[in-house]
Design an enzyme around this catalytic site. Sequence first.
Site, PDB file in Angstrom:
ATOM      1  N   ASP A  24       0.883  -1.161   0.000  1.00  0.00           N
ATOM      2  CA  ASP A  24       0.000   0.000   0.000  1.00  0.00           C
ATOM      3  C   ASP A  24       0.921   1.210   0.000  1.00  0.00           C
ATOM      4  OD1 ASP A  24      -1.608   2.148   0.508  1.00  0.00           O
ATOM      5  OD2 ASP A  24      -2.885   1.107   1.940  1.00  0.00           O
ATOM      6  N   HIS A  25       1.060   1.800  -1.160  1.00  0.00           N
ATOM      7  CA  HIS A  25       2.086   2.840  -1.277  1.00  0.00           C
ATOM      8  C   HIS A  25       1.811   4.043  -0.378  1.00  0.00           C
ATOM      9  CE1 HIS A  25      -0.847   4.703  -4.001  1.00  0.00           C
ATOM     10  NE2 HIS A  25      -0.194   5.819  -3.815  1.00  0.00           N
TER      11      HIS A  25
ATOM     12  N   HIS B 265      -5.988   2.844   1.958  1.00  0.00           N
ATOM     13  CA  HIS B 265      -5.190   4.004   2.383  1.00  0.00           C
ATOM     14  C   HIS B 265      -5.744   4.681   3.646  1.00  0.00           C
ATOM     15  CE1 HIS B 265      -3.610   3.357  -1.496  1.00  0.00           C
ATOM     16  NE2 HIS B 265      -4.281   4.252  -2.168  1.00  0.00           N
TER      17      HIS B 265
END
Length: 368
Positions: free
Chosen positions: A279-280, A342
């Site tokens: 999950d960047h 996110h």
Amino acid sequence: MMASLSSSLTFRSCYSATSFSLVNGNKHRSLSFLSASPRVFKAYELCFRFQRKSGRSSVFMQDGAIVTNSENTKSSLKDLKDEVLSVLSEEPAKVGSESNGQSQPTVSITVVGASGDLAKKKIFPALFALYYEDCLPEHFTIYGYSRSKMTDVELRNMVSKTLTCRIDKRANCGEKMEEFLKRCFYHSGQYDSQEHFTELDKKLKEHEAGRISNRLFYLSIPPNIFVDAVKCASSSASSVNGWTRVIVEKPFGRDSETSAALTKSLKQYLEEDQIFRIDHYLGKELVENLSVLRFSNLIFEPLWSRQYIRNVQFIFSEDFGTEGRGGYFDHYGIIRDIMQNHLLQILALFAMETPVSLDAEDIRNEKV
Ligand SMILES: NC(=O)C1=CN([C@@H]2O[C@H](COP(=O)(O)OP(=O)(O)OC[C@H]3O[C@@H](n4cnc5c(N)ncnc54)[C@H](OP(=O)(O)O)[C@@H]3O)[C@@H](O)[C@H]2O)C=CC1
Ligand SMILES: O=C1O[C@H](COP(=O)(O)O)[C@@H](O)[C@H](O)[C@H]1O
């Protein structure tokens, strides 16, 4: 586009940092790919590792400066950097390195879907930042793989447009970019072709030059072709004497059932500890700094409690439109795209109880 949970602290999605935290099944390894401010990354990332290993007390300031009780900060930092490097070159090969006279392993990183948006915007710049910061092993090669026809030179031209020197130390950045680009190559192939992955394997071997080979495949492709690519990569292009790992971008399915089905399919070809889900957003400076702000900042730490905070809101806003994502959002859903990964991760970091340590597994335990 705006998704809002409830906050007196407001987080805006206006950062363009490129860094990633990898969540690896039950374990969590942190492998940061960062292109915005490695100084902050180093302080944050290294601090936790260092504290865990040495038990020495050190405090990290918001600007990335380090206050430590060590008399020998310089060598301590070197130790820490070595630790980060060891993440990329860990797990010594199964075949003895002495046997072929090549003592140092190589890492071959294949960006599958290299012609795409994510690869251009995030992955290559992040790899460059790692290179700039000497966080890639001495022997590494980067391969772009996708169906589009491109030469090595064309890939380099494409990549060079998105590499930046947004990092603190800008010295020799242009030179470093040139060096980095020389290590980037391209192979065109289908995602479901054993033959094309076998060709890739041959090319990787040429670069590995008989050294122990560790291989990382970064799946930067639509989810419906993840399994095909993993099947071909693992049967035709995995390492024979080092590790083989795969980074999978979200979405990991559209609900619990489909996520489990995806994992099951991937596990036909990989062990869980070879799969790194990413999950960047967790690697963004703003998000990484949240833990530092909460747990290392002497002003905020005691105030971060329901006694002193009445209302919390998270605002996700972008200053551009759907930009070609309309079809994807209609199909997949904006809530699934942003909120269940996110924003929930940020909420968890924001609201969790203090973890036993800032080690990734302890943080994970507090989040869930
Ligand atoms: N872009 C972003 O900011 C983010 C993306 N992601 C995820 O990362 C992955 C990659 O994202 P992104 O680069 O934006 O995606 P793209 O749609 O740009 O796809 C990447 C590449 O995959 C190939 N491709 C696209 N569609 C198909 C298809 N139907 N069949 C076969 N190959 C196809 C294309 O390469 P070629 O035609 O050359 O083979 C394309 O360049 C996706 O899973 C996405 O959900 C996650 C977070 C953020
Ligand atoms: O995963 C996603 O994140 C981006 C926002 O990330 P950023 O790093 O570009 O700020 C979002 O735009 C995209 O829709 C989503 O898939």
